[in-house]
Design an enzyme around this catalytic site. Structure first.
Site, PDB file in Angstrom:
ATOM      1  N   CYS A   2      40.608  24.626  42.526  1.00 15.37           N
ATOM      2  CA  CYS A   2      41.443  23.588  43.114  1.00 15.37           C
ATOM      3  C   CYS A   2      42.665  23.401  42.214  1.00 15.37           C
ATOM      4  O   CYS A   2      42.634  23.753  41.043  1.00 15.37           O
ATOM      5  CB  CYS A   2      40.677  22.279  43.192  1.00 15.37           C
ATOM      6  SG  CYS A   2      39.137  22.442  44.093  1.00 15.37           S
ATOM      7  N   ARG A  27      45.982  27.949  44.833  1.00 16.68           N
ATOM      8  CA  ARG A  27      44.647  27.764  44.232  1.00 16.68           C
ATOM      9  C   ARG A  27      43.615  27.298  45.256  1.00 16.68           C
ATOM     10  O   ARG A  27      42.422  27.301  44.986  1.00 16.68           O
ATOM     11  CB  ARG A  27      44.724  26.746  43.098  1.00 16.68           C
ATOM     12  CG  ARG A  27      45.413  27.281  41.870  1.00 16.68           C
ATOM     13  CD  ARG A  27      45.437  26.240  40.788  1.00 16.68           C
ATOM     14  NE  ARG A  27      44.126  25.994  40.235  1.00 16.68           N
ATOM     15  CZ  ARG A  27      43.654  26.529  39.128  1.00 16.68           C
ATOM     16  NH1 ARG A  27      44.411  27.368  38.453  1.00 16.68           N
ATOM     17  NH2 ARG A  27      42.463  26.237  38.691  1.00 16.68           N
ATOM     18  N   TRP A  84      39.923  23.854  47.164  1.00 22.41           N
ATOM     19  CA  TRP A  84      39.204  25.032  47.650  1.00 22.41           C
ATOM     20  C   TRP A  84      37.759  24.605  47.693  1.00 22.41           C
ATOM     21  O   TRP A  84      37.145  24.335  46.667  1.00 22.41           O
ATOM     22  CB  TRP A  84      39.408  26.207  46.700  1.00 22.41           C
ATOM     23  CG  TRP A  84      38.843  27.489  47.224  1.00 22.41           C
ATOM     24  CD1 TRP A  84      39.414  28.319  48.152  1.00 22.41           C
ATOM     25  CD2 TRP A  84      37.610  28.103  46.845  1.00 22.41           C
ATOM     26  NE1 TRP A  84      38.607  29.397  48.390  1.00 22.41           N
ATOM     27  CE2 TRP A  84      37.490  29.297  47.598  1.00 22.41           C
ATOM     28  CE3 TRP A  84      36.599  27.763  45.972  1.00 22.41           C
ATOM     29  CZ2 TRP A  84      36.402  30.145  47.486  1.00 22.41           C
ATOM     30  CZ3 TRP A  84      35.507  28.617  45.860  1.00 22.41           C
ATOM     31  CH2 TRP A  84      35.415  29.796  46.618  1.00 22.41           C
ATOM     32  N   ASN A 110      38.338  19.668  39.428  1.00 25.08           N
ATOM     33  CA  ASN A 110      38.224  21.092  39.701  1.00 25.08           C
ATOM     34  C   ASN A 110      36.981  21.582  38.981  1.00 25.08           C
ATOM     35  O   ASN A 110      36.868  21.372  37.775  1.00 25.08           O
ATOM     36  CB  ASN A 110      39.468  21.820  39.179  1.00 25.08           C
ATOM     37  CG  ASN A 110      39.326  23.326  39.266  1.00 25.08           C
ATOM     38  OD1 ASN A 110      38.621  23.844  40.139  1.00 25.08           O
ATOM     39  ND2 ASN A 110      39.981  24.033  38.365  1.00 25.08           N
ATOM     40  N   GLY A 111      36.067  22.207  39.691  1.00 27.03           N
ATOM     41  CA  GLY A 111      34.854  22.702  39.046  1.00 27.03           C
ATOM     42  C   GLY A 111      33.633  22.362  39.872  1.00 27.03           C
ATOM     43  O   GLY A 111      33.747  22.033  41.059  1.00 27.03           O
ATOM     44  N   GLU A 500      40.993  49.612  45.887  1.00 27.43           N
ATOM     45  CA  GLU A 500      41.962  48.517  45.899  1.00 27.43           C
ATOM     46  C   GLU A 500      42.685  48.459  47.255  1.00 27.43           C
ATOM     47  O   GLU A 500      42.937  47.371  47.784  1.00 27.43           O
ATOM     48  CB  GLU A 500      42.953  48.712  44.732  1.00 27.43           C
ATOM     49  CG  GLU A 500      44.130  47.770  44.666  1.00 27.43           C
ATOM     50  CD  GLU A 500      43.764  46.287  44.564  1.00 27.43           C
ATOM     51  OE1 GLU A 500      42.587  45.961  44.368  1.00 27.43           O
ATOM     52  OE2 GLU A 500      44.665  45.460  44.720  1.00 27.43           O
ATOM     53  N   LYS A 504      42.649  45.189  49.600  1.00 28.24           N
ATOM     54  CA  LYS A 504      43.885  44.538  50.045  1.00 28.24           C
ATOM     55  C   LYS A 504      43.859  44.327  51.555  1.00 28.24           C
ATOM     56  O   LYS A 504      44.254  43.287  52.062  1.00 28.24           O
ATOM     57  CB  LYS A 504      45.116  45.399  49.701  1.00 28.24           C
ATOM     58  CG  LYS A 504      45.591  45.324  48.280  1.00 28.24           C
ATOM     59  CD  LYS A 504      46.447  44.116  48.022  1.00 28.24           C
ATOM     60  CE  LYS A 504      46.113  43.329  46.813  1.00 28.24           C
ATOM     61  NZ  LYS A 504      44.835  43.144  46.278  1.00 28.24           N
ATOM     62  N   GLU A 507      41.316  41.547  52.498  1.00 31.15           N
ATOM     63  CA  GLU A 507      41.768  40.211  52.096  1.00 31.15           C
ATOM     64  C   GLU A 507      42.858  39.692  53.023  1.00 31.15           C
ATOM     65  O   GLU A 507      42.860  38.537  53.417  1.00 31.15           O
ATOM     66  CB  GLU A 507      42.413  40.251  50.708  1.00 31.15           C
ATOM     67  CG  GLU A 507      41.526  40.525  49.553  1.00 31.15           C
ATOM     68  CD  GLU A 507      42.304  40.499  48.244  1.00 31.15           C
ATOM     69  OE1 GLU A 507      42.021  39.641  47.417  1.00 31.15           O
ATOM     70  OE2 GLU A 507      43.205  41.351  48.040  1.00 31.15           O
ATOM     71  N   HIS A 523      28.540  62.615  52.252  1.00 30.34           N
ATOM     72  CA  HIS A 523      27.204  62.044  52.024  1.00 30.34           C
ATOM     73  C   HIS A 523      26.979  60.757  52.820  1.00 30.34           C
ATOM     74  O   HIS A 523      26.207  59.901  52.407  1.00 30.34           O
ATOM     75  CB  HIS A 523      26.989  61.784  50.532  1.00 30.34           C
ATOM     76  CG  HIS A 523      27.021  63.032  49.712  1.00 30.34           C
ATOM     77  ND1 HIS A 523      26.066  64.021  49.815  1.00 30.34           N
ATOM     78  CD2 HIS A 523      27.923  63.473  48.803  1.00 30.34           C
ATOM     79  CE1 HIS A 523      26.371  65.011  48.988  1.00 30.34           C
ATOM     80  NE2 HIS A 523      27.500  64.706  48.364  1.00 30.34           N
ATOM     81  N   LYS A 622      43.350  31.925  44.548  1.00 31.58           N
ATOM     82  CA  LYS A 622      43.976  32.809  43.562  1.00 31.58           C
ATOM     83  C   LYS A 622      43.140  32.954  42.301  1.00 31.58           C
ATOM     84  O   LYS A 622      42.975  34.048  41.781  1.00 31.58           O
ATOM     85  CB  LYS A 622      45.353  32.239  43.216  1.00 31.58           C
ATOM     86  CG  LYS A 622      46.143  33.080  42.246  1.00 31.58           C
ATOM     87  CD  LYS A 622      46.733  34.273  42.941  1.00 31.58           C
ATOM     88  CE  LYS A 622      47.474  35.183  42.006  1.00 31.58           C
ATOM     89  NZ  LYS A 622      47.458  36.563  42.532  1.00 31.58           N
TER      90      LYS A 622
END
Ligand code: G6P
Length: 627
Positions: A2, A27, A84, A110-111, A500, A504, A507, A523, A622
């Site tokens: 947050c 955030r 968040w 935050n936490g 990556e 991307k 996301e 395979h 983030k």
């Protein structure tokens, strides 16, 4: 995860807090809220679900309903929060700030408070009223603080200390009280979730969860450590250590330029940050690569040659995109410094009993420097006496402060939630570190180091060439944006880039994508191939080029569609793939920096075409400061 900002001073707090929240929204954006104290020591709380724009629209409605005079809310002390969600859905009742039952205290946090259920039950048993009930853990903080102030008659800072002794978990807390209206009290518990205090001009002070929120107002900042409490007044700040003693703390002058965090002429922060890369890479290389001597100068790495020679093994820990950079680091360090390298997720490492000794080097890669799982891995390594080097972008972040050595990414502020320039900058850092280790340990010849560093110096220009060619991405996006799945293939040092690329796309576009080593195609994943599954294959001219080409042929033989990322001058690949994006020739170890760029642009254009929120994809944040 947050975002928090607080202000106390002689100016109206509302515009400062809203502007700070705008810079913190990356955030978390499940809800936003503010609390101000007016001249009569009365709280004004406003909260809205969803993005900050919902809160500002509601405030604007209030202003209009009052014939548009002045600000919707007045007060020179206040705080704001962007959430968040961890405990409880993104609803208005769960939005911060949270208040005590008698409206005497408001809190943002935050936490995660791990023992909040037990604390809540105890409060209810004592007759505390949870009328304004939320499903959050934070609400308990407001109740406890208010209880300690009104029932136990403690000052706000004493109440905060008592609270810190009661809660378990991770917390950055900022609180206001109606009975002590000329103060902001903040605290930090555990190493997750930073608290930064900013010194304003004249009679004003700031507090925030991270630097960008207050950077336009001040560059003078102090960071709270775990267990510490700070009391802000208009005149300054008093710091207390864990035992409640007044302490003095160092002021750091932050050099990052706030202007570089602005969107410039770009439509999205992510787009800007992709185009920032030539500059970010230049800044990351600058002053560190000595091509003539074939050596690297890393200013914040102060290990002795004997300590470096004693290293037997390297473990890289990171999360998300930084973990992919770590996989590239394995190739670089093993080849250039001839040290065995293991790469682990922070979240996995912390719950094993990893075999780490004092002769091991732990490299933590973290853009934000605040990712809780990566911080826990650092703690574990320190506990086992290993040396820790942090590769960090955010100056003064926790991972930088607790490390034995730091290599900054110099990418500048990264606001887009999906990491771009920090990824390529961290790969540059890893090249520099690998050369450094190789040279100091005497296993890398000067000539090889010189030629690699010379190629590295040319990389920013080559990166600029790659991103200048951007029309093709929109064409591909137009043709393929509606595909349900994508497969990304790479091999050797470009295999992590395939991972990556897939991350991307997931996301940003909410399209399922998988990254695979090209050699593994046969395979299993080959069973997925048909004309509806676009395949992106990284086939640059390195020692595994032929192998990747044969994977492309296997896809084509089954009517698959292939986009190849190939090396300029490759005249054969055009006949094999359906579409080719070329990157310039470079040292084979540096290709990931260039091949990552088409991955970023492709997912950006697909996300835009699908109408997704590029800078703030759903459910993400983030920096993840909770487990
Ligand atoms: C979050 C972000 C990712 C990032 C990861 C690690 O999941 O959404 O973009 O790669 O955290 O972050 P760090 O700051 O430790 O590099």
């Amino acid at each position: 995860m947050c975002g928090i900002i607080g202000y106390i001073g002689d100016k109206q707090a509302l515009p400062i807090i809203i502007a700070g929240l705008q810079r913190l929204e990356y955030r978390g954006y499940d809800s936003a809220g503010i609390a101000l104290i007016d001249g009569e020591s009365t709280f004004h709380l406003r909260r809205s679900v969803g993005k900050l724009s919902n809160l500002t629209a509601a405030l604007e409605d209030e202003r209009v309903s009052r014939q548009g005079k002045g600000l919707p809310l007045e007060g020179t002390v206040g705080m704001g929060h962007t959430r968040w969600a961890t405990h409880g859905k993104p609803t208005e009742s769960n939005a911060h700030p949270h208040r005590g039952p008698q409206n005497q205290v408001v809190v943002v946090h935050n936490g995660i408070i791990e023992n909040y259920v037990q604390l809540k039950q105890e409060l209810i048993a004592q007759g505390y009223d949870f009328t304004y009930a939320s499903e959050t853990d934070t609400e308990v903080l407001a109740h406890l603080l208010e209880k300690h102030m009104t029932h136990d008659h403690l000052s706000m800072e004493q109440a905060m200390f008592t609270l810190l002794g009661e809660i378990k978990g991770t917390a950055a807390i900022v609180a206001l009280s109606a009975s002590e209206p000329d103060k902001i009290v903040c605290a930090r518990l555990s190493n997750a979730g930073g608290v930064v205090i900013g010194y304003g001009e004249g009679v004003e002070m700031f507090v925030a969860s991270d630097i960008p929120a207050i950077l336009p107002h001040t560059r003078k900042m102090t960071f709270l450590d775990s267990g510490e409490v700070a009391v802000l007044t208009r005149q300054g700040v008093t710091f207390y250590n864990q035992s409640g003693a007044v302490i003095s703390k160092e002021i750091t002058i932050i050099n990052t330029d706030a202007i570089t965090a602005a969107k410039g002429g770009f439509k999205h922060f992510m787009q800007k940050e992709i185009y920032d890369q030539p500059q970010a890479l230049t800044d990351t290389i600058r002053g560190r690569a000595d091509v003539v001597a074939g050596t690297v100068n890393l200013e914040n790495l102060t290990f002795t040659p004997a300590e470096l020679a004693a290293i037997e093994k390297v473990t890289i820990v990171a999360c998300g995109t930084s973990w992919h950079a770590g996989l590239i680091g394995k190739f670089l360090i093993e080849e250039l410094a001839r040290l065995p390298v293991e790469v682990d997720y922070g979240s996995e490492f912390r719950y094993r009993d990893p075999i780490i000794t004092s002769n091991h080097l732990l490299i933590a890669i973290t853009q934000s420097g605040e990712t809780v799982d990566t911080l826990a891995a650092i703690e574990e390594a320190h506990h086992k006496q290993a040396k820790v080097v942090s590769l960090v972008n955010v100056i003064g972040s926790q991972a930088a402060r607790v490390a034995d050595g730091i290599i900054y990414m110099q990418a500048g502020p990264e606001i887009g939630v999906a990491s771009t320039k920090a990824f390529t900058a961290s790969v540059v850092d890893l090249v520099l570190l690998a050369v450094y280790l190789g040279r100091v340990r005497g296993v890398l010849k000067a000539d090889r180091a010189r030629s690699l560093l010379q190629s590295l110096l040319e990389i920013p220009k080559l990166a600029a060439d790659v991103i200048a060619e951007n029309k093709v991405y929109d064409q591909i996006a137009r043709a393929k944006a509606q595909a349900h799945d994508f497969l990304y293939l790479g091999r050797g040092i470009n295999y992590p880039v395939a991972l990556e690329g897939a991350l991307k796309l997931k996301e940003l576009s909410y399209v399922h994508a998988e990254g695979y080593p090209a050699g593994e195609l046969k395979h299993g994943p080959i069973a997925l191939i048909d004309d509806g599954l676009p395949v992106v294959a990284i086939a640059v001219k390195d020692k595994v080029y032929d192998k990747v080409v044969s994977a492309i042929e296997q896809v084509k033989a089954r009517d698959g569609w292939v986009l190849a990322i190939a090396t300029a001058g490759d005249t054969e690949i055009g006949a094999k793939a359906d579409k080719v994006i070329y990157v310039p020739v470079t040292d084979p170890l540096l290709y990931p920096i260039l091949t990552a760029l088409p991955m970023q642009l492709l997912s950006y254009y697909i996300a835009v075409r699908r109408g997704c929120d590029v800078d703030q994809p759903r459910n993400l944040a983030k920096s993840v400061t909770v487990e």
